[in-house]
Design a protein around this motif. Sequence first.
Motif, PDB file in Angstrom:
ATOM      1  N   LYS A   4      38.242  66.715 -45.539  1.00 30.58           N
ATOM      2  CA  LYS A   4      37.607  67.842 -46.196  1.00 30.58           C
ATOM      3  C   LYS A   4      36.101  67.660 -46.141  1.00 30.58           C
ATOM      4  O   LYS A   4      35.581  66.620 -46.521  1.00 30.58           O
ATOM      5  N   GLU A  40      39.963  73.337 -44.913  1.00 33.24           N
ATOM      6  CA  GLU A  40      40.365  72.467 -46.040  1.00 33.24           C
ATOM      7  C   GLU A  40      39.514  72.716 -47.280  1.00 33.24           C
ATOM      8  O   GLU A  40      39.936  72.441 -48.394  1.00 33.24           O
ATOM      9  N   THR A  68      45.174  75.400 -42.177  1.00 36.70           N
ATOM     10  CA  THR A  68      45.310  74.004 -42.610  1.00 36.70           C
ATOM     11  C   THR A  68      46.679  73.458 -42.221  1.00 36.70           C
ATOM     12  O   THR A  68      46.846  72.271 -42.018  1.00 36.70           O
TER      13      THR A  68
END
Lengths: 473, 297
Positions: A4, A40, A68
């Motif tokens: 992330k 993310e 994702t």
Amino acid sequence: MTGKAKTRVEMPEQPEYIRRNNFEEVALGYTEELALMEAERCIQCRRPKCVEGCPVSVDIPGFIKLITEKKWTESLEKIYETNFLPAICGRVCPQETQCEELCILNRKENAIAIGRLERYVADRYYESPESLNEKGRLLSKREKPTGKKIAVVGSGPAGLTAAATLSRMGHSVVIYESLHKPGGVLTYGIPSFRLPKEIIKREVDEIKYMGVEIKLNYVIGRIKTLEELSESYDAVFIGSGAGLPNFMGIEGESLNGVYSANEFLTRVNLMQAWDEEYDTIIRKGKNVVVVGGGNVAMDAARSALRLGADNVTVVYRRSDTELPARREEIEHAKKEGVQFRFLTNPTKIIGDYGDEKVRKYDVKSIECIEMELGEEDSSGRRRPIPIPGTEFEIEADVVIIAIGTSPNPLIFNETPDLEKTKWGTVVVNDDLKCTKENVFAGGDIVTGAATVISAMGAGKKAAESIDEYLKNK
Amino acid sequence: MSYKIVEKEEVATDTFKMVFEAPDIAAAAKAGQFLIVRIDERGERIPLTIADFSSDENTVTTVIQALGKSTKKLTKMNVGESISDIAGPLGTPADVKQLGTVVLVGGGVGIAPIYPQISAYKNAGNRVVSIIGARNKDLLFWEERVKDASDEYFVATDDGSKGHHGFVTEVLKNILDEEKEKIENKTLENPKIKRVVVIGPPILMKVATQMMNEYPDVEIIVSMNTMMVDGTGMCGGCRLIVDGKVKFSCVDGPEFDGRLVDFNTVMNRLTIYKREEIERAEKYKKECEGGVCSTLD
Ligand SMILES: Cc1cc2nc3c(=O)[nH]c(=O)nc-3n(C[C@H](O)[C@H](O)[C@H](O)COP(=O)(O)OP(=O)(O)OC[C@H]3O[C@@H](n4cnc5c(N)ncnc54)[C@H](O)[C@@H]3O)c2cc1C
Ligand SMILES: Cc1cc2nc3c(=O)[nH]c(=O)nc-3n(C[C@H](O)[C@H](O)[C@H](O)COP(=O)(O)OP(=O)(O)OC[C@H]3O[C@@H](n4cnc5c(N)ncnc54)[C@H](O)[C@@H]3O)c2cc1C
Ligand code: SF4
Ligand code: SF4
Ligand code: FES
């Protein structure tokens, strides 16, 4: 490995010193890794604000979640539910004032790059082998044929979206387009370094595979009147845009070397005059002055640079903060070397050669006056006023006027019962229905020059109104 | 889409009649309108006046003078081949109505666009006098057609190789003077000639318009072949000044009241790409001689 990202993931670009000499795309797009990192970051809001900012209500958390999960095809299908031109929108939507402005993360760690993700998903599909075989096409799912026929005038974003939406509802749709290529401003106005021609072709092709027929070189108001369309179709949608260029009405506007932005950009984009292999001619200026401050002015200025100009100057009558163009495009232009003269307004264009009375052969320079900002006007912006005695000249062999456009007039030809406003836009009600029976309209022809996505929103809404209208007929 | 060439004929030196299959356009065309054609993917958009049309045969006819690269390329194509685009009919149709006597003047390749107007004016109940002219007799064409369609017919050539030795404007002047004289010595009560339409090179239209100052009661209509790109009012490249206002030739015209047209600006604007055109034509010629364009021959 992906993880992330903390803040918004940047998108790779062609370096300035290279790109200012070519018409290849500036923004290169995410890689899979970058797309996953950015996706993310989305916190998957239960009541997503971002969607409210999108005129066609793309299910933003929905498609991002599928990214994702690396469900690429499903992700694109999700977008297609409401948006038929994702690779285009991902590139040219003013996201910073739409979906991304309302993204909940906008305050803290920068909005999710919704447009870039949308673009990635679409590009990835178009580059994939399955997209090239007939069965792999995502858009071909249509409702049962209804037997209703609808004519669409104009193949810009409004017309394409109306046509695709109506076709999916099972209606049979024909688009009439006056130019030799579909896409409207996408094709003739927005340069390929922002929106490559192949991308437009791919998305238009998808719409064609859905069963929409596009008749090119077909000028409504000349070859057929709107009246005739309205009689021979169950309904008509007008998406003919606002392409009529405005001029300033100052001395010297007829000199050789003075272009409307539309003419300049049409020669560059639609006719590919920048490419030696193409037959259309364009004057490649050494010193180019562009008048105006919108996206159109930025596109003209950056195109002029790429045609080989030494100096390109944008002349704008207000200050930097009031420039109406997208920030991103202004920054791009500045980095590439476009110069700006703010608080400056042209007073006349000066010609050269021959005796004054008969021949003012070519543009030599443009005379401008300095401006200051006065009281706020009705639009809430401070009005620029000329400062007497500050006139000066800027040398120029090409002057491009980008001060706005008005609605295309041809559609009104021989259609007395189609009401228009004093600005030449078509009058519609809340359902986008015109004063004329079975005729609807949307996009720039109704609002005046606006955006791609607002035109698409209107196309979609009109399609829904038309469907409703046909059910009740 | 593609549009097939169904007929081709060299009607005068370097001037070709080309007939294209275009059913929808043929059904909608009216005198005074034009087409914009594009040869192929790389081609430019070339404006050409509609010289004839037949909705029965689904065809539109043009007469093309091979001047530069694009018109040379086009006129090298043959029957059976196709070009990629034809848009049309464009422009506002000629304002044809019953007036009395109408004099139609076609100079050079302007003979072609004058032709459909002859029958249009005749069908509207007018007496039609036609004057056609060119530099020499080899550049004249459609003499029989024009003659057959008109009530009265004149020819002029600059070098005197056929008809009147001199300009078409001189013939026009004679006709107008003759009527003026008749009115003056009262052999004619009311003037019959109400309108003159001139189509040809800009200089001809300019000179004709100036000459018409002597006949203030007769209308003069001209057809302005400005540079064009789209032909739909979108680029403004075709702009000209009419009655002090900016007009777009492709939608407001191409026909205008000659007395209101600022010819100098138009003529100046026609020269904008002169240098590039010459370079391009030379390059094209060289390439062709090198055999690159042999497929077109
Ligand atoms: C240079 C430029 C850059 C821009 N950049 C952006 C940007 O970055 N982001 C953004 O959101 N917006 C941008 N815009 C604005 C955006 O492109 C327009 O708002 C949008 O294209 C309007 O869509 P539309 O479908 O209403 O009309 P258009 O795109 O104008 O399409 C209308 C179509 O109708 C056709 N037509 C017109 N009359 C007839 C007729 N009589 N018969 C048949 N066909 C006809 C035209 O040829 C055209 O193809 C830009 C505009 C320009 C000019
Ligand atoms: C409304 C309209 C109708 C026309 N109808 C006809 C027609 O019926 N038959 C025909 O042969 N031509 C017609 N023309 C002119 C024709 O379009 C041009 O001759 C052509 O575009 C030249 O292209 P090119 O590449 O062959 O020559 P270029 O290399 O572009 O030019 C060669 C020479 O032609 C001149 N020229 C270029 N464009 C024009 C123009 N628009 N008008 C006059 N001269 C021009 C140039 O100044 C140059 O001297 C018309 C033009 C317009 C605007
Ligand atoms: S279509 Fe435009 S406004 Fe809508 S989500 Fe995509 S980028 Fe945002
Ligand atoms: S508002 Fe932002 S974080 Fe929330 S769903 Fe939309 S894109 Fe994701
Ligand atoms: S040719 Fe473009 S506006 Fe007339």
